[in-house]
Design a protein around this motif. Sequence first.
Motif, PDB file in Angstrom:
ATOM      1  N   ARG A 158       0.824  -1.210   0.000  1.00  0.00           N
ATOM      2  CA  ARG A 158       0.000   0.000   0.000  1.00  0.00           C
ATOM      3  C   ARG A 158       0.858   1.258   0.000  1.00  0.00           C
ATOM      4  N   PRO A 159       1.696   1.402  -1.011  1.00  0.00           N
ATOM      5  CA  PRO A 159       2.632   2.523  -0.984  1.00  0.00           C
ATOM      6  C   PRO A 159       1.992   3.848  -1.367  1.00  0.00           C
ATOM      7  N   GLY A 160       0.764   3.796  -1.886  1.00  0.00           N
ATOM      8  CA  GLY A 160       0.238   5.019  -2.493  1.00  0.00           C
ATOM      9  C   GLY A 160       0.770   5.051  -3.905  1.00  0.00           C
ATOM     10  N   ALA A 161      -0.085   5.336  -4.874  1.00  0.00           N
ATOM     11  CA  ALA A 161       0.357   5.235  -6.262  1.00  0.00           C
ATOM     12  C   ALA A 161       1.502   6.173  -6.574  1.00  0.00           C
ATOM     13  N   GLU A 162       1.650   7.250  -5.746  1.00  0.00           N
ATOM     14  CA  GLU A 162       2.773   8.137  -6.025  1.00  0.00           C
ATOM     15  C   GLU A 162       4.105   7.452  -5.738  1.00  0.00           C
ATOM     16  N   SER A 163       4.058   6.340  -4.968  1.00  0.00           N
ATOM     17  CA  SER A 163       5.290   5.620  -4.696  1.00  0.00           C
ATOM     18  C   SER A 163       5.632   4.646  -5.812  1.00  0.00           C
ATOM     19  N   LEU A 164       4.623   4.307  -6.604  1.00  0.00           N
ATOM     20  CA  LEU A 164       4.887   3.457  -7.755  1.00  0.00           C
ATOM     21  C   LEU A 164       5.684   4.297  -8.756  1.00  0.00           C
ATOM     22  N   GLU A 165       6.780   3.759  -9.225  1.00  0.00           N
ATOM     23  CA  GLU A 165       7.601   4.549 -10.150  1.00  0.00           C
ATOM     24  C   GLU A 165       7.332   4.176 -11.602  1.00  0.00           C
ATOM     25  N   THR A 166       7.083   2.891 -11.840  1.00  0.00           N
ATOM     26  CA  THR A 166       6.817   2.471 -13.216  1.00  0.00           C
ATOM     27  C   THR A 166       5.730   1.411 -13.230  1.00  0.00           C
ATOM     28  N   LEU A 167       4.929   1.458 -14.260  1.00  0.00           N
ATOM     29  CA  LEU A 167       3.889   0.458 -14.483  1.00  0.00           C
ATOM     30  C   LEU A 167       3.939   0.110 -15.962  1.00  0.00           C
ATOM     31  N   TYR A 168       3.970  -1.183 -16.265  1.00  0.00           N
ATOM     32  CA  TYR A 168       4.203  -1.594 -17.649  1.00  0.00           C
ATOM     33  C   TYR A 168       3.141  -2.611 -18.040  1.00  0.00           C
ATOM     34  N   LEU A 169       2.364  -2.310 -19.056  1.00  0.00           N
ATOM     35  CA  LEU A 169       1.405  -3.276 -19.599  1.00  0.00           C
ATOM     36  C   LEU A 169       2.046  -3.934 -20.810  1.00  0.00           C
ATOM     37  N   GLY A 170       2.441  -5.206 -20.625  1.00  0.00           N
ATOM     38  CA  GLY A 170       3.122  -5.911 -21.703  1.00  0.00           C
ATOM     39  C   GLY A 170       2.363  -7.155 -22.107  1.00  0.00           C
ATOM     40  N   GLY A 171       2.862  -7.811 -23.136  1.00  0.00           N
ATOM     41  CA  GLY A 171       2.112  -8.995 -23.571  1.00  0.00           C
ATOM     42  C   GLY A 171       2.943  -9.928 -24.416  1.00  0.00           C
ATOM     43  N   GLY A 172       2.197 -10.673 -25.241  1.00  0.00           N
ATOM     44  CA  GLY A 172       0.833 -10.453 -25.681  1.00  0.00           C
ATOM     45  C   GLY A 172       0.659  -9.079 -26.346  1.00  0.00           C
ATOM     46  N   THR A 173      -0.576  -8.673 -26.418  1.00  0.00           N
ATOM     47  CA  THR A 173      -0.890  -7.408 -27.083  1.00  0.00           C
ATOM     48  C   THR A 173      -1.871  -6.600 -26.231  1.00  0.00           C
ATOM     49  N   PRO A 174      -1.370  -5.797 -25.282  1.00  0.00           N
ATOM     50  CA  PRO A 174      -2.270  -4.998 -24.453  1.00  0.00           C
ATOM     51  C   PRO A 174      -3.176  -4.085 -25.264  1.00  0.00           C
ATOM     52  N   SER A 175      -2.711  -3.636 -26.444  1.00  0.00           N
ATOM     53  CA  SER A 175      -3.532  -2.714 -27.232  1.00  0.00           C
ATOM     54  C   SER A 175      -4.766  -3.385 -27.810  1.00  0.00           C
ATOM     55  N   LEU A 176      -4.867  -4.720 -27.690  1.00  0.00           N
ATOM     56  CA  LEU A 176      -6.092  -5.400 -28.131  1.00  0.00           C
ATOM     57  C   LEU A 176      -7.227  -5.223 -27.137  1.00  0.00           C
ATOM     58  N   LEU A 177      -6.888  -4.878 -25.894  1.00  0.00           N
ATOM     59  CA  LEU A 177      -7.952  -4.653 -24.905  1.00  0.00           C
ATOM     60  C   LEU A 177      -8.764  -3.427 -25.314  1.00  0.00           C
ATOM     61  N   PRO A 178     -10.082  -3.482 -25.177  1.00  0.00           N
ATOM     62  CA  PRO A 178     -10.858  -2.258 -25.416  1.00  0.00           C
ATOM     63  C   PRO A 178     -10.373  -1.158 -24.476  1.00  0.00           C
ATOM     64  N   ALA A 179     -10.471   0.082 -24.936  1.00  0.00           N
ATOM     65  CA  ALA A 179      -9.948   1.202 -24.137  1.00  0.00           C
ATOM     66  C   ALA A 179     -10.589   1.241 -22.749  1.00  0.00           C
ATOM     67  N   GLU A 180     -11.898   0.890 -22.667  1.00  0.00           N
ATOM     68  CA  GLU A 180     -12.553   0.938 -21.347  1.00  0.00           C
ATOM     69  C   GLU A 180     -11.918  -0.073 -20.404  1.00  0.00           C
ATOM     70  N   ALA A 181     -11.490  -1.212 -20.956  1.00  0.00           N
ATOM     71  CA  ALA A 181     -10.875  -2.238 -20.105  1.00  0.00           C
ATOM     72  C   ALA A 181      -9.536  -1.746 -19.559  1.00  0.00           C
ATOM     73  N   VAL A 182      -8.784  -1.021 -20.399  1.00  0.00           N
ATOM     74  CA  VAL A 182      -7.511  -0.466 -19.924  1.00  0.00           C
ATOM     75  C   VAL A 182      -7.791   0.533 -18.803  1.00  0.00           C
ATOM     76  N   THR A 183      -8.806   1.374 -19.006  1.00  0.00           N
ATOM     77  CA  THR A 183      -9.159   2.379 -17.993  1.00  0.00           C
ATOM     78  C   THR A 183      -9.551   1.697 -16.680  1.00  0.00           C
ATOM     79  N   THR A 184     -10.393   0.670 -16.773  1.00  0.00           N
ATOM     80  CA  THR A 184     -10.861  -0.026 -15.567  1.00  0.00           C
ATOM     81  C   THR A 184      -9.700  -0.718 -14.871  1.00  0.00           C
TER      82      THR A 184
END
Length: 385
Positions: A51-77
């Motif tokens: 529970r660092p608080g998202a400001e403590s997260l330095e990097t977040l990476y959506l890799g795959g596979g093909t993350p861009s195949l997800l509908p945009a709403e799914a990425v948002t959710t």
Amino acid sequence: MRHLYLHVPFCQRRCSYCDFAIAVRRRVPARDYVDALRRELELLGAAELGRPGAESLETLYLGGGTPSLLPAEAVTTLLAAVREACGGPGRGRDGGPWDGIELTLEANPEDVTPERAAAWRRAGVNRVSLGAQSFDDRVLKWMHRSHDAARIGDAVRTLGRAGLGNVSLDLIFALPAELERDWGRDVAAALALAPAHVSLYGLTVEERTPLARWIARGRTAAPDDARYAEEYLAAHAWLAAAAYEFYEVSNAARPGWRARHNAAYWSGRPYLGLGPAAHSFDGRARRWNVAAWEAYRRALAAGRRPIAAEEVLTPAQRELERRYLALRTNRGLALGTDGRLAARAARWVAAGWARCPDARVRLTPEGWLRLDALVGDLTDPGDRT
Ligand code: SF4
């Protein structure tokens, strides 16, 4: 946890050289995937997320596979769920919800539309890694890619208009000779798009891929080492002339645009991976999830964590890994008081494989071509140098 990786396993078809943990789906089960990821986050709980608080997260990476195949709403959710699980704050200074974080999404060019790019940006994505691979339509077809060369430029321009100018292009080199691929033309086409970052991957033949079958049947030639070396060294020269710095064996960036997420891996920092086949490392042990999408989904539906195995690294393994990772980067490896390393470094410098301008040994492009052998050289038990 400061570095988080989410593996999105879906692809529309398998590229000819790819042995990644993917699930080929014409229709992506986006809702099932987001639900499963949410469950994995819940099961992790505060103990592992910290529970660092998202400001403590330095990097977040959506890799795959093909993350861009997800509908945009799914990425948002999905990103909202991660932020909530991390106890994240509200909107940041840049108008996105992840102020200060490097948030990368891997995309295939054919998935980039103005609507999706705008939605990714709103969801907090600020870096896109684009699977270009080649600008030759014949080659792209041979690779079983779903895009043509024109789509790559369209995608980069669309991303730029959506405020996603931080783009990395992936290119593959050392293709079989019979393709007559013009590597210089491809690198020039990539540089003409002025990407912030370029990743170069030499073609390797993995078991159970279409490429391995073609080679076994004599339909195509195996990649050859001479071509690999020639194209790798040429790319170094061209990229350096265009003011890109190779800061890792496969990665070059314009000043100020290095990938912070991958740099965390190379410096041995802990990271957390979620999704099928995702790996995590806590500084002592490495753990990985089951690779198959259905097995992953079933485990979470049954309330179980989808862990396949864990390996606790011995001190000797950790030291070897530290050296290997350091030699991958242009920071290099500190010589310290290790006489054996110093002797090796002197030999590598004489051969043109390394430089030692200070108390660190840094591999040259010729040295990076031999990275595995040089790391093996450091641990050769039969050598008493
Ligand atoms: S798009 Fe990427 S992950 Fe999917 S099959 Fe091709 S190389 Fe593999």
